[in-house]
Design an enzyme around this catalytic site. Structure first.
Site, PDB file in Angstrom:
ATOM      1  N   GLU A   1       9.102 -68.600 -73.988  1.00 43.97           N
ATOM      2  CA  GLU A   1       8.558 -68.641 -72.625  1.00 43.97           C
ATOM      3  C   GLU A   1       9.439 -69.651 -71.613  1.00 43.97           C
ATOM      4  O   GLU A   1       9.791 -69.290 -70.598  1.00 43.97           O
ATOM      5  CB  GLU A   1       6.850 -69.250 -72.190  1.00 43.97           C
ATOM      6  CG  GLU A   1       5.959 -68.106 -72.626  1.00 43.97           C
ATOM      7  CD  GLU A   1       5.686 -67.752 -74.273  1.00 43.97           C
ATOM      8  OE1 GLU A   1       6.445 -68.345 -75.001  1.00 43.97           O
ATOM      9  OE2 GLU A   1       4.646 -67.283 -74.366  1.00 43.97           O
TER      10      GLU A   1
ATOM     11  N   ALA B   1       3.409 -61.542 -72.884  1.00 42.78           N
ATOM     12  CA  ALA B   1       2.637 -61.225 -71.654  1.00 42.78           C
ATOM     13  C   ALA B   1       3.630 -60.394 -70.960  1.00 42.78           C
ATOM     14  O   ALA B   1       4.888 -60.338 -70.924  1.00 42.78           O
ATOM     15  CB  ALA B   1       2.168 -62.407 -71.085  1.00 42.78           C
TER      16      ALA B   1
ATOM     17  N   GLU C   1       1.282 -64.944 -79.821  1.00 38.64           N
ATOM     18  CA  GLU C   1      -0.148 -65.813 -79.796  1.00 38.64           C
ATOM     19  C   GLU C   1      -1.121 -64.998 -80.089  1.00 38.64           C
ATOM     20  O   GLU C   1      -2.061 -65.226 -80.674  1.00 38.64           O
ATOM     21  CB  GLU C   1      -0.046 -66.139 -78.095  1.00 38.64           C
ATOM     22  CG  GLU C   1       0.997 -67.274 -77.765  1.00 38.64           C
ATOM     23  CD  GLU C   1       1.107 -67.421 -76.364  1.00 38.64           C
ATOM     24  OE1 GLU C   1       1.155 -66.639 -75.524  1.00 38.64           O
ATOM     25  OE2 GLU C   1       0.628 -68.491 -75.799  1.00 38.64           O
TER      26      GLU C   1
ATOM     27  N   GLY D   1       3.396 -64.141 -75.946  1.00 39.25           N
ATOM     28  CA  GLY D   1       1.744 -63.587 -75.752  1.00 39.25           C
ATOM     29  C   GLY D   1       1.697 -62.668 -77.075  1.00 39.25           C
ATOM     30  O   GLY D   1       0.454 -62.766 -77.593  1.00 39.25           O
TER      31      GLY D   1
HETATM   32  N1  CAA Z   1       7.031 -57.673 -70.428  1.00 34.48           N
HETATM   33  C1  CAA Z   1       7.378 -56.587 -69.477  1.00 34.48           C
HETATM   34  N2  CAA Z   1       8.166 -55.830 -69.993  1.00 34.48           N
HETATM   35  C2  CAA Z   1       8.830 -55.878 -71.301  1.00 34.48           C
HETATM   36  C3  CAA Z   1       8.539 -57.250 -71.969  1.00 34.48           C
HETATM   37  C4  CAA Z   1       7.712 -58.178 -71.457  1.00 34.48           C
HETATM   38  N3  CAA Z   1       7.357 -59.272 -72.262  1.00 34.48           N
HETATM   39  N4  CAA Z   1       9.149 -57.100 -73.305  1.00 34.48           N
HETATM   40  C5  CAA Z   1      10.176 -56.129 -73.103  1.00 34.48           C
HETATM   41  N5  CAA Z   1       9.671 -55.424 -71.701  1.00 34.48           N
HETATM   42  C6  CAA Z   1      10.121 -54.064 -71.523  1.00 34.48           C
HETATM   43  C7  CAA Z   1      11.550 -54.038 -71.116  1.00 34.48           C
HETATM   44  O1  CAA Z   1      11.641 -54.419 -69.653  1.00 34.48           O
HETATM   45  C8  CAA Z   1      12.141 -52.728 -71.117  1.00 34.48           C
HETATM   46  O2  CAA Z   1      11.728 -51.897 -70.151  1.00 34.48           O
HETATM   47  P1  CAA Z   1      12.656 -50.824 -69.227  1.00 34.48           P
HETATM   48  O3  CAA Z   1      13.078 -49.847 -70.696  1.00 34.48           O
HETATM   49  O4  CAA Z   1      11.752 -50.128 -68.337  1.00 34.48           O
HETATM   50  O5  CAA Z   1      13.826 -51.608 -68.967  1.00 34.48           O
HETATM   51  C9  CAA Z   1      11.423 -52.208 -72.562  1.00 34.48           C
HETATM   52  O6  CAA Z   1      10.367 -53.239 -72.569  1.00 34.48           O
HETATM   53  C10 CAA Z   1      12.419 -52.306 -73.592  1.00 34.48           C
HETATM   54  O7  CAA Z   1      12.784 -53.843 -73.643  1.00 34.48           O
HETATM   55  P2  CAA Z   1      14.447 -54.012 -73.868  1.00 34.48           P
HETATM   56  O8  CAA Z   1      15.271 -53.141 -73.261  1.00 34.48           O
HETATM   57  O9  CAA Z   1      14.567 -55.420 -73.565  1.00 34.48           O
HETATM   58  O10 CAA Z   1      14.475 -54.024 -75.420  1.00 34.48           O
HETATM   59  P3  CAA Z   1      15.513 -54.834 -76.434  1.00 34.48           P
HETATM   60  O11 CAA Z   1      15.459 -54.308 -77.659  1.00 34.48           O
HETATM   61  O12 CAA Z   1      16.872 -54.902 -75.840  1.00 34.48           O
HETATM   62  O13 CAA Z   1      14.899 -56.330 -76.557  1.00 34.48           O
HETATM   63  C11 CAA Z   1      13.127 -57.764 -76.749  1.00 34.48           C
HETATM   64  C12 CAA Z   1      13.906 -56.558 -77.006  1.00 34.48           C
HETATM   65  C13 CAA Z   1      14.311 -59.066 -77.240  1.00 34.48           C
HETATM   66  C14 CAA Z   1      12.039 -58.301 -77.335  1.00 34.48           C
HETATM   67  C15 CAA Z   1      13.502 -58.004 -75.240  1.00 34.48           C
HETATM   68  O14 CAA Z   1      12.713 -57.092 -74.604  1.00 34.48           O
HETATM   69  C16 CAA Z   1      12.793 -59.414 -74.753  1.00 34.48           C
HETATM   70  O15 CAA Z   1      13.407 -60.518 -74.732  1.00 34.48           O
HETATM   71  N6  CAA Z   1      11.381 -59.185 -74.024  1.00 34.48           N
HETATM   72  C17 CAA Z   1      10.765 -60.324 -73.471  1.00 34.48           C
HETATM   73  C18 CAA Z   1      10.304 -61.171 -74.635  1.00 34.48           C
HETATM   74  C19 CAA Z   1       9.547 -62.516 -73.816  1.00 34.48           C
HETATM   75  O16 CAA Z   1      10.184 -63.235 -73.231  1.00 34.48           O
HETATM   76  N7  CAA Z   1       8.368 -62.679 -74.218  1.00 34.48           N
HETATM   77  C20 CAA Z   1       7.602 -63.839 -73.544  1.00 34.48           C
HETATM   78  C21 CAA Z   1       6.775 -63.202 -72.336  1.00 34.48           C
HETATM   79  S1  CAA Z   1       6.055 -64.624 -71.309  1.00 34.48           S
HETATM   80  C22 CAA Z   1       4.482 -64.787 -72.036  1.00 34.48           C
HETATM   81  O17 CAA Z   1       4.119 -64.136 -73.182  1.00 34.48           O
HETATM   82  C23 CAA Z   1       3.652 -65.799 -71.334  1.00 34.48           C
HETATM   83  C24 CAA Z   1       2.454 -66.021 -72.117  1.00 34.48           C
HETATM   84  O18 CAA Z   1       2.278 -66.922 -72.920  1.00 34.48           O
HETATM   85  C25 CAA Z   1       1.020 -65.831 -71.371  1.00 34.48           C
END
Ligand code: CAA
Length: 257
Positions: free
Chosen positions: A133, A65, A113, A110
Site C-alpha cells: 500500500e 483492494a 489481508e 487487501g
Molecule cells: N486493483 C485494481 N485493478 C487491479 C489490481 C488492483 N489491486 N491489481 C491488478 N489489477 C488489474 C490491472 O489493472 C490489470 O487490469 P487491465 O488488464 O485492465 O490493465 C489487470 O488487473 C492485470 O494486472 P497487471 O497487468 O498489473 O498484471 P501483472 O501480472 O503485470 O502484475 C501484480 C500483477 C504484480 C499483482 C500487479 O497487478 C499489481 O501490482 N497489482 C496491485 C497490487 C497492489 O498494489 N495491491 C494493494 C492495493 S491497495 C489495498 O489493498 C488497500 C487496502 O488494504 C484496503
C-alpha cells in the site's frame, strides 16, 4: 447469488471462489458485499463445517483492494470502505466453520489481508504475499497493520509494510504466515483433504475451540484459561461429547450430529 463470488457446495462445506480474474480478483465494494452475503448464508447452514476460499484464474488469490475504485475516494469514503472491508474479514473469525484460504497466486494488500483473516492458509508455490500500500501512498486498510504483526511479529510486519516488497510461499511458510505450501496443481486437493479431516470431527467442538483460541489470543493467560474452562464445560452439554467418548471406549468411529 451473484457472479463475483462462486459457491460450490461440497460434502464438507463449500468452496468459495473470488471471481474477477481479469482484475486479479481485486476487491471492490461489490465483491466485498457478495462475499459478505455468501459468508452470512454459509454461517447459517449447520452442515457447512469448512469453507475453502480461493481466487479464480491462474495468477491471483486477490491482488488487493480495487485501486481504480479507491482513486477518487474522499477520506470519509475511505474510512467507510476500510470499516466495511474489515467487518467482512472479521466475520470469518466469528463463523462456526473453519475457513481455509487456498492461496493460488498473488495475495497483495487487501488480498493478503483477506488470507490473513482466514483461519488456516495453504499456499501454492506460485503464491506471493505483500502489503504494497505505501507504494500507492496509503496504508493497509483491511486489517493488514494489525493481523500481519500478530502472525509474523512486529519487526517483520514493519519491514513488509515499509518496503512494500513481496515474499514467496516458502518465505511465508518460514515466517508462519502460511501453514503449508503445495504444488499449484495439488493446492485444492490438499485443502480438501484437510477439510475432510476437519469435517470428521465434532463441528460444535471445533466452533468452540475456534472461539476459545481467537478470544484467548486477545486476553491475558488467566482470563484466557477461565474462558477456556467455560467453553470446555459447554461441550459437556452437547451430545457430541458422549458420542465421541463412547466411540473411543467402544473402539469405533464417532458419528457426530
Ligand atoms: N486493483 C485494481 N485493478 C487491479 C489490481 C488492483 N489491486 N491489481 C491488478 N489489477 C488489474 C490491472 O489493472 C490489470 O487490469 P487491465 O488488464 O485492465 O490493465 C489487470 O488487473 C492485470 O494486472 P497487471 O497487468 O498489473 O498484471 P501483472 O501480472 O503485470 O502484475 C501484480 C500483477 C504484480 C499483482 C500487479 O497487478 C499489481 O501490482 N497489482 C496491485 C497490487 C497492489 O498494489 N495491491 C494493494 C492495493 S491497495 C489495498 O489493498 C488497500 C487496502 O488494504 C484496503
Amino acid at each position: 447469488m451473484g457472479s463475483l463470488i462462486l459457491t460450490e457446495q461440497k460434502e464438507w462445506g463449500a468452496l468459495v471462489t473470488l471471481n474477477r480474474p481479469k482484475a486479479l480478483n481485486a476487491l471492490n465494494t461489490d465483491v466485498l458485499r457478495e462475499l459478505d452475503d455468501v459468508l452470512t448464508q454459509l454461517n447459517a447452514q449447520k452442515e457447512t463445517q469448512v469453507v475453502i476460499l480461493t481466487g479464480s484464474g491462474e495468477k491471483a488469490f486477490a491482488a488487493g483492494a480495487d485501486i481504480a475504485a479507491m482513486r477518487e475516494m474522499t477520506p470519509g469514503e475511505a474510512r467507510q470502505f476500510s470499516a466495511y472491508g474489515q467487518a467482512v474479514m472479521t466475520r470469518i473469525a466469528g463463523m462456526r466453520a473453519m475457513v481455509i484460504a487456498a492461496v493460488n497466486g498473488y495475495a497483495l494488500g487487501g488480498g493478503c489481508e483477506l488470507a490473513m483473516a482466514c483461519d488456516i492458509r495453504i499456499a501454492s508455490t506460485r503464491a506471493k504475499f505483500g502489503i504494497p500500500e505505501v507504494t500507492l501512498g496509503v496504508i493497509p486498510g483491511f486489517g493488514g497493520t494489525q493481523r500481519l504483526s500478530r502472525l509474523i511479529g512486529v519487526g517483520r510486519a514493519l519491514e513488509m509494510m515499509a518496503t512494500g516488497g513481496q515474499i514467496n510461499a516458502e518465505e511465508a511458510l518460514r515466517m508462519g504466515l502460511v501453514n503449508h505450501v503445495t504444488e499449484p496443481e495439488e493446492l485444492l486437493e490438499v485443502c480438501e483433504a484437510m477439510a475432510r479431516k476437519i469435517a470428521a470431527n465434532s463441528a460444535g467442538a471445533i466452533a468452540l475451540g475456534k472461539q476459545s483460541i481467537y478470544a484467548g489470543s486477545e486476553m491475558d493467560l488467566n482470563r484466557g484459561l477461565a474462558h477456556e474452562a467455560g467453553l470446555f464445560a459447554l461441550t459437556f452439554a452437547h451430545p457430541d461429547q458422549r458420542e465421541g467418548m463412547d466411540a473411543f471406549l467402544e473402539k469405533r468411529k464417532a458419528v457426530f450430529k
